[in-house]
Design an enzyme around this catalytic site. Structure first.
Site, PDB file in Angstrom:
ATOM      1  N   HIS A 119      -3.699  -5.360   1.045  1.00 43.95           N
ATOM      2  CA  HIS A 119      -3.324  -5.914   2.540  1.00 43.95           C
ATOM      3  C   HIS A 119      -3.846  -7.172   2.527  1.00 43.95           C
ATOM      4  O   HIS A 119      -4.788  -7.615   1.958  1.00 43.95           O
ATOM      5  CB  HIS A 119      -4.037  -4.870   3.394  1.00 43.95           C
ATOM      6  CG  HIS A 119      -3.665  -3.431   3.472  1.00 43.95           C
ATOM      7  ND1 HIS A 119      -2.220  -2.989   3.916  1.00 43.95           N
ATOM      8  CD2 HIS A 119      -4.186  -2.457   3.114  1.00 43.95           C
ATOM      9  CE1 HIS A 119      -2.321  -1.881   3.840  1.00 43.95           C
ATOM     10  NE2 HIS A 119      -3.262  -1.251   3.167  1.00 43.95           N
TER      11      HIS A 119
ATOM     12  N   CYS B 210       0.850  -1.244   0.084  1.00 37.49           N
ATOM     13  CA  CYS B 210       0.026  -0.129   0.047  1.00 37.49           C
ATOM     14  C   CYS B 210       0.875   1.397   0.030  1.00 37.49           C
ATOM     15  O   CYS B 210       1.701   1.660  -0.904  1.00 37.49           O
ATOM     16  CB  CYS B 210      -0.969   0.113   1.214  1.00 37.49           C
ATOM     17  SG  CYS B 210      -2.450   1.228   0.849  1.00 37.49           S
TER      18      CYS B 210
END
Length: 532
Positions: free
Chosen positions: A456, A371
């Site tokens: 994630h 991310c």
């Protein structure tokens, strides 16, 4: 026990607030433990936290962002997490401001003064907002109580934060609005637990005190009979009993809200090392080496729970680092997510970590960005949303250009990578344009030994995690082989069962059931002086 709990008014399911004397007193653990204990008794139970401040969040199947602790508690309750379980989420962007996520969707940035009220004008503005938020959270709680036998609510911080009581929608403000009893948890490992219980109660108003039904001691070490005289004196002083003394338990694996912890294996710089299989006992089918993972502890680090699945692997050592020399012996460096990508990038450069990571990449040593970490590894970041810094050079280690969009991406993707199925979740404003690379990697790419993705949770997919670790070990020149039978989901379930065992074996479960079935006890005494 099977079937529906009796509701105090007959219309909705039972409710209970788990409050705490301090932050990190153990509210999340106790809430999850009660949920797991109840569901094992055949009770339909759901967790709830009206307002959560956390950088660790999760995306539900309906595409809503909630705190990871509530997702973990939903797993403890064996129900699918929803936005109803955490209607207000505050994600800090600095020491003074947070992104406000309402019912799973971001609605803007607010300063602490703007959110909680400050000047008389701010107080007037907040009055209407607080009523609206309180209405929202009580509606969510009411819906959960309508569809479940019991709802276990987690408080935030301490209910005795007298400077915030008038704006409270998560502790006694919620308990008053929903008319549910509260149990106050105290961490005895910190010391002063009796003073904390008494002081917390004595600082509440008479109306709030009337809802405090008892206490629960957490993290006790030693012979509980030595504690019992103090518990009796506390009952004499407050008129309230202690509903459990939970022992200190090592290695409890829960998703943290803000603490820096590798949930399944230990704390920062103190991860427990699981030796390679059969180490020192002849043939070693799972490899002769450990694999060392260094996670850069960037500012506003978010969803660092991504590395829990690595820490759960036998022979993998995970530690958080903030100095370049700590990368020297690492086989894999992880750049985790962050709520401040540009700020974290500047921090890497100031600390000398950026140069150390670039040297690793040039030497063909593995780096993984997740991310915000993925965004930092790219060539360029255009940010007029999060930092409003404009165009900023990235580390230039991946052929990626990032532009921050006003709308946040919230998704639950699934796909295949390294020949294995993988699932994850996405929470980001940055939109990545991948312009090259030697290999696709989820929604990102690989260039040499540098990997990047917005996903994630992908490392919780067992086959994919093992395939990725084999590639890392090969690039790092380590004789490490991942164990073939580590199942992260099973380990998580075992940890949740341990939490349920703590409640079942060390709490007064009969008293907890009475609170859920009968509601607030009558005649609880007032402890002076009360709220100022």
């Amino acid at each position: 026990m099977n079937g529906r709990l009796k509701a105090a008014g007959g219309a909705v399911g039972g409710g209970l607030l788990v409050a705490g004397t301090t932050s990190d007193a153990g509210k999340s653990v106790v809430t999850a433990g009660i949920c797991r204990w109840l569901v094992r008794q055949g009770v339909r139970v759901a967790p709830f936290k009206a307002q959560n401040m956390s950088l660790n969040s999760f995306v539900t199947r309906e595409g809503a962002e909630i705190g990871r602790a509530q997702a973990m508690q939903a797993a403890a309750a064996r129900v699918e997490p929803t936005a109803l379980m955490n209607p207000v989420l505050l994600k800090p962007g600095s020491d003074r401001s947070s992104q406000v996520v309402l019912l799973g969707k971001p609605v803007g940035e607010l300063s602490a003064r703007g959110y909680f009220g400050g000047t008389s004008q701010g107080e007037a503005q907040y009055a209407g907002r607080r009523e609206q938020l309180l209405g929202t959270v009580t509606d969510c709680l009411q819906e959960l109580r309508r569809t479940h036998d019991a709802v276990i609510c987690e408080g935030a911080g301490s209910p005795a934060e007298i400077n915030l009581r008038r704006t409270d929608i998560v502790n006694m403000g919620l308990a008053r609005a929903a008319r549910i009893p509260a149990v106050v948890v105290g961490d005895i490992d910190r010391g002063g637990v009796f003073a904390s219980f008494f002081g917390t109660t004595a600082l509440l108003s008479k109306e709030d005190q009337a809802l405090v039904a008892g206490y629960m001691v957490n993290k006790f070490r030693g012979d509980v009979t030595l504690l019992e005289p103090g518990l009796e004196m506390l009952r004499g002083l407050t008129g309230r009993q202690t509903l459990g003394v939970l022992p200190f338990a090592h290695g409890l694996g829960i998703d943290e809200e803000d603490g820096l912890r590798v949930s399944l294996r230990g704390a920062v710089r103190e991860s427990v090392v699981a030796p390679p299989a059969n180490a020192g006992r002849g043939p070693q089918p799972h490899g002769a080496d450990v694999l060392r993972v260094a996670v850069c502890a960037v500012p506003l680090m978010s969803n660092f729970t991504d590395v829990d699945a690595l820490a759960a692997e036998p022979g993998v050592v995970v530690r958080f680092v903030d100095r370049p020399e700590e990368l020297a012996d690492a086989d894999l460096v992880v750049l985790p997510g962050t709520r401040g990508t540009v700020r974290a990038l500047a921090w890497l450069r100031e600390r000398g970590l950026a140069d150390a990571i670039a040297r690793r990449a040039a030497e063909g040593r593995p780096v993984l960005g997740i991310c915000g970490g993925f965004q930092m590894l790219g060539e360029r970041i255009e940010d007029e949303v999060e930092s409003k810094a404009g165009v900023v050079d990235g580390l230039g280690l991946l052929p990626v250009r990032v532009r921050f969009a006003a709308e946040k991406t919230l998704a639950r993707p699934a796909g295949e990578a390294l020949g294995e199925p993988v699932e994850g979740y996405e929470i980001h404003h940055g939109v990545a344009e991948v312009t090259g690379g030697e290999e696709e990697f989820l929604d990102g790419c690989r260039a040499g030994s540098v990997w990047g993705t917005h996903w994630h949770g992908s490392l919780e997919s067992d086959g994919f995690r093992r395939a990725f670790l084999r590639r890392v070990a090969a690039d790092a020149g380590r004789a490490f082989v991942p164990a073939p039978d580590t199942r992260f989901g099973v380990l998580r379930e075992e940890q949740l069962d341990r939490l349920g065992d703590l409640i079942e074996e060390h709490a007064d479960t009969a008293a907890l059931l009475r609170l859920l079935e009968e509601g607030v006890p009558e005649g609880l005494p007032f402890v002076p002086p009360g709220a100022p």
